[in-house]
Design a protein around this motif. Sequence first.
Motif, PDB file in Angstrom:
ATOM      1  N   ASN A 120     -28.304  56.603 -41.748  1.00  0.00           N
ATOM      2  CA  ASN A 120     -28.824  55.733 -41.819  1.00  0.00           C
ATOM      3  C   ASN A 120     -28.440  54.198 -40.509  1.00  0.00           C
ATOM      4  O   ASN A 120     -29.298  54.250 -39.709  1.00  0.00           O
ATOM      5  N   PHE A 121     -27.383  54.094 -40.549  1.00  0.00           N
ATOM      6  CA  PHE A 121     -25.754  53.632 -39.501  1.00  0.00           C
ATOM      7  C   PHE A 121     -26.410  53.902 -38.605  1.00  0.00           C
ATOM      8  O   PHE A 121     -26.580  53.400 -37.382  1.00  0.00           O
ATOM      9  N   SER A 122     -26.241  55.426 -38.176  1.00  0.00           N
ATOM     10  CA  SER A 122     -26.268  56.242 -37.216  1.00  0.00           C
ATOM     11  C   SER A 122     -27.721  56.109 -36.650  1.00  0.00           C
ATOM     12  O   SER A 122     -27.556  56.136 -35.212  1.00  0.00           O
ATOM     13  N   GLN A 123     -28.338  56.413 -37.609  1.00  0.00           N
ATOM     14  CA  GLN A 123     -29.550  56.291 -36.677  1.00  0.00           C
ATOM     15  C   GLN A 123     -30.240  55.270 -36.282  1.00  0.00           C
ATOM     16  O   GLN A 123     -31.564  54.956 -35.717  1.00  0.00           O
ATOM     17  N   SER A 124     -29.400  53.756 -36.690  1.00  0.00           N
ATOM     18  CA  SER A 124     -30.193  52.514 -36.172  1.00  0.00           C
ATOM     19  C   SER A 124     -30.576  52.729 -34.689  1.00  0.00           C
ATOM     20  O   SER A 124     -30.791  51.284 -33.841  1.00  0.00           O
ATOM     21  N   PHE A 125     -29.326  53.208 -34.355  1.00  0.00           N
ATOM     22  CA  PHE A 125     -28.801  53.334 -33.312  1.00  0.00           C
ATOM     23  C   PHE A 125     -30.131  54.145 -32.306  1.00  0.00           C
ATOM     24  O   PHE A 125     -31.038  53.748 -30.249  1.00  0.00           O
ATOM     25  N   ASN A 126     -31.507  55.004 -32.896  1.00  0.00           N
ATOM     26  CA  ASN A 126     -32.497  55.499 -32.483  1.00  0.00           C
ATOM     27  C   ASN A 126     -32.802  54.350 -31.712  1.00  0.00           C
ATOM     28  O   ASN A 126     -33.712  54.179 -30.514  1.00  0.00           O
ATOM     29  N   PRO A 127     -33.826  53.682 -32.904  1.00  0.00           N
ATOM     30  CA  PRO A 127     -34.780  52.563 -32.331  1.00  0.00           C
ATOM     31  C   PRO A 127     -33.773  51.624 -31.008  1.00  0.00           C
ATOM     32  O   PRO A 127     -35.014  51.279 -30.309  1.00  0.00           O
ATOM     33  N   MET A 128     -32.442  51.735 -30.722  1.00  0.00           N
ATOM     34  CA  MET A 128     -32.339  50.597 -29.441  1.00  0.00           C
ATOM     35  C   MET A 128     -32.880  51.555 -28.496  1.00  0.00           C
ATOM     36  O   MET A 128     -33.249  51.399 -27.137  1.00  0.00           O
ATOM     37  N   GLY A 129     -32.409  53.175 -28.466  1.00  0.00           N
ATOM     38  CA  GLY A 129     -32.942  54.111 -27.525  1.00  0.00           C
ATOM     39  C   GLY A 129     -34.572  54.429 -27.031  1.00  0.00           C
ATOM     40  O   GLY A 129     -34.785  53.685 -25.378  1.00  0.00           O
ATOM     41  N   SER A 130     -34.563  53.983 -28.130  1.00  0.00           N
ATOM     42  CA  SER A 130     -37.266  53.441 -28.029  1.00  0.00           C
ATOM     43  C   SER A 130     -36.614  52.561 -27.947  1.00  0.00           C
ATOM     44  O   SER A 130     -38.076  52.326 -26.833  1.00  0.00           O
ATOM     45  N   LEU A 131     -36.765  51.328 -28.137  1.00  0.00           N
ATOM     46  CA  LEU A 131     -36.523  49.620 -27.147  1.00  0.00           C
ATOM     47  C   LEU A 131     -36.182  49.766 -25.479  1.00  0.00           C
ATOM     48  O   LEU A 131     -37.443  49.828 -25.965  1.00  0.00           O
ATOM     49  N   MET A 132     -35.258  50.903 -25.866  1.00  0.00           N
ATOM     50  CA  MET A 132     -35.751  50.737 -23.992  1.00  0.00           C
ATOM     51  C   MET A 132     -36.563  51.758 -23.027  1.00  0.00           C
ATOM     52  O   MET A 132     -36.888  51.589 -22.359  1.00  0.00           O
ATOM     53  N   GLY A 133     -37.176  52.501 -23.910  1.00  0.00           N
ATOM     54  CA  GLY A 133     -37.729  53.763 -23.376  1.00  0.00           C
ATOM     55  C   GLY A 133     -38.900  52.900 -22.659  1.00  0.00           C
ATOM     56  O   GLY A 133     -40.114  53.182 -22.291  1.00  0.00           O
ATOM     57  N   MET A 134     -39.343  52.130 -24.499  1.00  0.00           N
ATOM     58  CA  MET A 134     -40.606  51.303 -24.238  1.00  0.00           C
ATOM     59  C   MET A 134     -40.944  50.568 -23.824  1.00  0.00           C
ATOM     60  O   MET A 134     -41.807  49.787 -22.934  1.00  0.00           O
ATOM     61  N   PHE A 135     -39.597  49.813 -23.262  1.00  0.00           N
ATOM     62  CA  PHE A 135     -39.380  48.849 -22.286  1.00  0.00           C
ATOM     63  C   PHE A 135     -39.731  48.782 -20.507  1.00  0.00           C
ATOM     64  O   PHE A 135     -40.717  48.774 -20.024  1.00  0.00           O
ATOM     65  N   VAL A 136     -38.929  50.627 -20.821  1.00  0.00           N
ATOM     66  CA  VAL A 136     -39.687  50.770 -19.137  1.00  0.00           C
ATOM     67  C   VAL A 136     -40.566  50.886 -19.121  1.00  0.00           C
ATOM     68  O   VAL A 136     -41.756  50.851 -17.831  1.00  0.00           O
ATOM     69  N   ALA A 137     -41.288  51.630 -20.240  1.00  0.00           N
ATOM     70  CA  ALA A 137     -42.713  52.022 -20.244  1.00  0.00           C
ATOM     71  C   ALA A 137     -43.566  50.763 -19.858  1.00  0.00           C
ATOM     72  O   ALA A 137     -44.904  51.151 -18.926  1.00  0.00           O
ATOM     73  N   SER A 138     -43.909  49.508 -20.952  1.00  0.00           N
ATOM     74  CA  SER A 138     -44.279  48.042 -20.188  1.00  0.00           C
ATOM     75  C   SER A 138     -44.213  47.828 -19.262  1.00  0.00           C
ATOM     76  O   SER A 138     -44.968  46.875 -18.777  1.00  0.00           O
TER      77      SER A 138
END
Length: 431
Positions: free
Chosen positions: A145-163
Motif C-alpha cells: 500500500n505504501f509503494s502503491q501510494s506513489f502510483n497516484p503521484m504519477g497519475s496526478l502528473m499524467g492528469m496534470f499534463v492532460a488538463s
Amino acid sequence: MNKLRAPLIDKRYKVTFVLITILFALWGFANDITNPMVAAFQTVMEISATKASMVQFAFYGGYATMAIPAALFIRRYSFKKGIILGLALYALGAFLFIPAAQWQMFSFFCISLYILTFGLAFLETTANPFILSLGDRETATRRLNFSQSFNPMGSLMGMFVASQIVLPNLISDRRDAAGQIIFGTLSEAEKAQIRLHDLAVIRDPYVAIGLIVLVMLVIIALTKMPNVDHSGPKVRSSETLRRLWANKRYRFGVVSQVFYVAAQIMVWTFIIQYADNLGISKATAQNYNICAMCMFLGFRFLGTYSMKWIPAPRLLAVFGILASLCIIGAISIVGFGGLVCLVATSAFMSIMFPSIYGIALENVEERDASLGAAFLVMAIVGGALMPPLQGMIIDMKTIAAMPAVNVSFVLPLVCFIVVSIFGFYTSARRS
C-alpha cells in the motif's frame, strides 16, 4: 497487533525499494494520461463513445495478454530482468505514437497503447511481488500500500499534463458561445489541418515519458538488486495452477480485482462525459479528475497508516460500502451534486487495488507467488471489458427519462458491491 507494527522495509533492501517504488509512479502516469484521451479521440477522430473506449480495451487488454508470459519469464530469469524488459516495451509503445500521429490512424494509436501495456504488465507483475518480498511477510500488504501510494503521484502528473497541456490545446474541442463544439461544422480540409495539430498534441507527452523510461531502464540495469525471487525449489506451472485454483481466498481475490479495476477505469474515464452532460468542457472536466486523484492519494496514505490498527480486509469492506454510496449519489443526482459524489468515490477506491492484491496473496506459497501475482495483474482486463459496455449505455443519451451517462454508473456500483463482499469474506475468515 505487534505484527502490524513490525518494520515496514528490511534495511538491506532500501535502495531497491526506492527504485522499484518509482516504477509505480511511471505506470500511474501512463494510466491516467490515457483515460482522458478517450474523450479527446472521440472528438478529434469524430467517433462514438463506444468506439473511443476501445482505447481502454487496447490499453488494459495488453495487461491481459502479457501478464502470464511476464510471470513465466520472471520464474525463468529474475525480477530485475523482468523490469528491464518491461521498461523497454513501455518505451517502444510510447515511441510508436510518432508514426501513429503522422498517419492519423486511430487503430495505430490503439496498437501503440497495446504494446506499451505489454511493458506495464511486466512492470506490475514484477514490482508488486518484489515489494511484498522486501521485508516481513506480516507487513507485506501495508508495504505494498505504501509503494502503491506513489502510483497516484504519477497519475496526478499524467492528469496534470492532460488538463494543462493536452486538452486545452485541442482545437477540435473549441466551442461557440452556446457551448457547442464547432469542429463538426467545419470543412473536411479544415478538419484535416486541425486533426494533424491535435494528434501531435496527444503524441508529445507519450514521447517524453518514453525518454524518461529509457533513463530509468539504464539506472536499474546498472544497479545491483537482491535475488529474492528464486528461493525454494522449482516447481511445474501446472502444480502451481492447481494450488492457486484450490485457494478460495486467492480465487475470490482475482475476481474482486477484475471488478475493482473495471470500476476504477469507468469512474476515471467517464467523469469527463458526466461533466460534459452538464455543459462543462473537457479541459475543465479534467480538473475534477485531478481533484478525484488528490482525494485518492490522500486517502491512500491515510488508509495505509490506519492499517497499523485496522486489518486490511475490514478496511477494504468499509471503503467498498462508502464507494457504493457515492456511486448511488452520482447515479441518482442529476446535476453538480452528482458530479461531486462521483469525484468523492475516488477517496474510497484508494486502498482497493493493493489491498485486494496483498490479501489474495497472503496464504499463497512463495514458490507460487510470481504466477499468482500474474493472474492478479491479468485481472486488470476488467478495465478493458467494461468501459466499452458503459460507452454503449452513454451513447443511448437517455434511459427512462434519466441521462444515460448517470444510469451507466450502475456498472461501477455492481463492481464495488463485489469488492465489499470480498472484504467482509476475508475479514470473517481471518477472525
